[in-house]
Motif scaffolding. Structure first.
Motif, PDB file in Angstrom:
ATOM      1  N   LYS A   1      42.891  31.263  43.071  1.00 20.39           N
ATOM      2  CA  LYS A   1      41.967  30.194  42.681  1.00 20.39           C
ATOM      3  C   LYS A   1      40.540  30.723  42.628  1.00 20.39           C
ATOM      4  O   LYS A   1      39.780  30.426  41.688  1.00 20.39           O
ATOM      5  N   PHE A   2      40.172  31.516  43.628  1.00 23.40           N
ATOM      6  CA  PHE A   2      38.831  32.095  43.647  1.00 23.40           C
ATOM      7  C   PHE A   2      38.638  33.023  42.453  1.00 23.40           C
ATOM      8  O   PHE A   2      37.572  33.025  41.821  1.00 23.40           O
ATOM      9  N   GLN A   3      39.639  33.810  42.148  1.00 16.35           N
ATOM     10  CA  GLN A   3      39.555  34.704  40.986  1.00 16.35           C
ATOM     11  C   GLN A   3      39.328  33.916  39.697  1.00 16.35           C
ATOM     12  O   GLN A   3      38.475  34.282  38.867  1.00 16.35           O
ATOM     13  N   GLU A   4      40.056  32.837  39.549  1.00 11.63           N
ATOM     14  CA  GLU A   4      39.976  32.052  38.318  1.00 11.63           C
ATOM     15  C   GLU A   4      38.620  31.381  38.148  1.00 11.63           C
ATOM     16  O   GLU A   4      38.129  31.227  37.023  1.00 11.63           O
ATOM     17  N   THR A   5      37.998  31.001  39.244  1.00  7.64           N
ATOM     18  CA  THR A   5      36.776  30.208  39.159  1.00  7.64           C
ATOM     19  C   THR A   5      35.488  30.994  39.404  1.00  7.64           C
ATOM     20  O   THR A   5      34.401  30.517  39.075  1.00  7.64           O
ATOM     21  N   ASN A   6      35.609  32.198  39.984  1.00  2.00           N
ATOM     22  CA  ASN A   6      34.395  32.901  40.403  1.00  2.00           C
ATOM     23  C   ASN A   6      34.253  34.338  39.925  1.00  2.00           C
ATOM     24  O   ASN A   6      33.170  34.912  40.044  1.00  2.00           O
ATOM     25  N   ILE A   7      35.317  34.926  39.418  1.00  2.00           N
ATOM     26  CA  ILE A   7      35.253  36.342  39.047  1.00  2.00           C
ATOM     27  C   ILE A   7      35.146  36.487  37.531  1.00  2.00           C
ATOM     28  O   ILE A   7      35.956  35.928  36.780  1.00  2.00           O
ATOM     29  N   THR A   8      34.153  37.240  37.104  1.00  2.00           N
ATOM     30  CA  THR A   8      33.913  37.462  35.681  1.00  2.00           C
ATOM     31  C   THR A   8      34.279  38.896  35.302  1.00  2.00           C
ATOM     32  O   THR A   8      34.532  39.747  36.168  1.00  2.00           O
TER      33      THR A   8
ATOM     34  N   ASP B   1      32.964  46.546  39.829  1.00  2.00           N
ATOM     35  CA  ASP B   1      33.103  46.936  41.233  1.00  2.00           C
ATOM     36  C   ASP B   1      34.541  47.404  41.457  1.00  2.00           C
ATOM     37  O   ASP B   1      35.478  46.600  41.429  1.00  2.00           O
ATOM     38  N   ILE B   2      34.733  48.693  41.686  1.00  4.58           N
ATOM     39  CA  ILE B   2      36.068  49.261  41.828  1.00  4.58           C
ATOM     40  C   ILE B   2      36.804  48.658  43.021  1.00  4.58           C
ATOM     41  O   ILE B   2      38.032  48.529  43.021  1.00  4.58           O
ATOM     42  N   ARG B   3      36.045  48.240  44.041  1.00  5.98           N
ATOM     43  CA  ARG B   3      36.674  47.644  45.221  1.00  5.98           C
ATOM     44  C   ARG B   3      37.321  46.308  44.880  1.00  5.98           C
ATOM     45  O   ARG B   3      38.352  45.947  45.466  1.00  5.98           O
ATOM     46  N   LEU B   4      36.741  45.595  43.939  1.00  5.01           N
ATOM     47  CA  LEU B   4      37.306  44.325  43.519  1.00  5.01           C
ATOM     48  C   LEU B   4      38.606  44.545  42.742  1.00  5.01           C
ATOM     49  O   LEU B   4      39.588  43.810  42.922  1.00  5.01           O
TER      50      LEU B   4
END
Length: 364
Positions: A156-163, A169-172
């Motif tokens: 959910k966080f990925q869908e709403t907050n990650i662009t 960021d390789i860590r992401l």
């Protein structure tokens, strides 16, 4: 392959060449006879374990000293930073220095009721959410959810907050691969792990995660590459250590500065070393978030003759990771066989209903 072949046989992926030589039917027969001959109190114990898999409340060994240790250990894990140092400045209104259990008294009262390390850590993560969550970077948020067994919150966080820009960021990217491993979505995990490796093949964290995913492949070529990658990381780590200091291999997989974050290869080395239950339990404290590790832990317990404990852990795994098909199917097999052994077709009806519901979700 039914439950007892899964649990009492050797790991199929690891020992395909040897499995034909194992007398699986005899092993299965002995296991079934053991279940059938158990006294009623032991059968009752199994069902108690289903309800108390996290441990008994009010465990007396949860001391203020242990709480202090876990407070600081958990904040480092919360930030995914073994070297993280924080000064909480624990003082009351009169400038009196407080102990951790006094400063965080409500959290301590909940913490001390819980036996399992991973559930105690979850309580502490909730505490840190109140003051630290906004300080986390996006890759740390994904990691925080993974470690706390909240994979769906991470999605959910990925869908709403990650662009797309965040993926610089390789860590992401590595964290997202780890997330989809926890979700048993290996093709998607491979997408991120391979992408990270193409960008930074020099980084150990990238090589380790790529090796984790490749090892879960059915391709011999992928698995050979995974072993090459992890062996390179281990060899370089050994070379970098003090020549006079001997470090056990599995210590490299424990949360510490520069550790190898690999639930998959921790399993391999635990099996290869014929490790005892205490060692498995210690590594479980690191990798309880990983359904593959938890399944293999149940295999180990069954091989040690701890059938009831293995089945209870398997049931808990299926409940917590309903998308992990191997655990759900094995649990269904277990319930069916317990029904036969007890001559009770309605045994564990509630558990069986849940497992069938999980199965129905796979095709939706």
């Amino acid at each position: 392959m039914n439950l007892f072949k899964r649990l009492f046989g050797k790991s199929q992926k690891k020992n395909e060449a040897n499995i034909a030589s194992e007398n699986i039917e005899d092993i299965e027969k002995r296991a079934m006879e053991k279940l059938k001959s158990l006294p009623q109190k032991d059968q009752d114990f199994f069902f108690e374990m289903l309800n108390k898999i996290s441990g008994n409340p009010g465990i007396k060994t949860n001391t203020p000293e242990l709480f202090k240790h876990e407070v600081y250990d958990s904040i480092r894990r919360y930030y995914s930073s073994p070297e993280y140092i924080i000064d909480f400045n624990l003082k009351d209104d009169n400038d009196r220095q407080l102990e951790e259990y006094e400063a965080f008294d409500f959290t301590y009262s909940e913490w001390k009721k819980v036996n399992s390390v991973w559930d105690r850590r979850s309580i502490l993560f909730e505490l840190w959410d109140e003051t630290e969550f906004s300080k986390l970077q996006k890759w740390q948020i994904i990691e925080r959810f993974i470690k706390d067994r909240y994979s769906l919150k991470a999605v959910k966080f990925q869908e709403t907050n990650i662009t797309v820009e965040d993926l610089q960021d390789i860590r992401l990217i590595v964290a997202l691969s780890k997330l989809y491993r926890a979700l048993d979505s290996i093709p998607k995990a491979l997408y991120y792990a391979k992408g990270a490796y193409e960008l930074r093949p020099d980084l150990d964290i990238v090589k380790v995660e790529y090796a984790n995913v490749l090892h879960l492949s059915n391709s011999n070529e992928d698995r050979e590459l995974s072993h090459q990658l992890i062996n390179d990381v281990i060899k370089n780590k050994i070379k970098s250590e003090n020549d006079n200091e001997e470090i056990g291999l599995l210590n490299y997989f424990m949360f510490s500065v520069g550790y190898i974050d690999s639930s998959i290869f921790a399993i391999n080395f635990l099996n290869a070393g014929n490790c005892e239950e205490t060692t498995w339990q210690k590594l479980a404290e690191e990798y309880y978030w990983c359904p593959v590790f938890r399944f293999e832990h149940s295999v180990f317990l069954s091989n040690k003759g701890k059938t009831l404990e293995a089945l209870a852990k398997l049931n808990a795994l299926a409940d917590e990771f309903p998308w992990f098909q191997q655990a759900v199917l094995a649990n269904i097999d277990a319930i069916e066989q317990l029904r036969v052994q007890n001559n009770d077709p309605l045994l564990m009806t509630e558990e069986m209903t849940k497992m069938e519901e999980y199965k129905s979700m796979w095709n939706n």
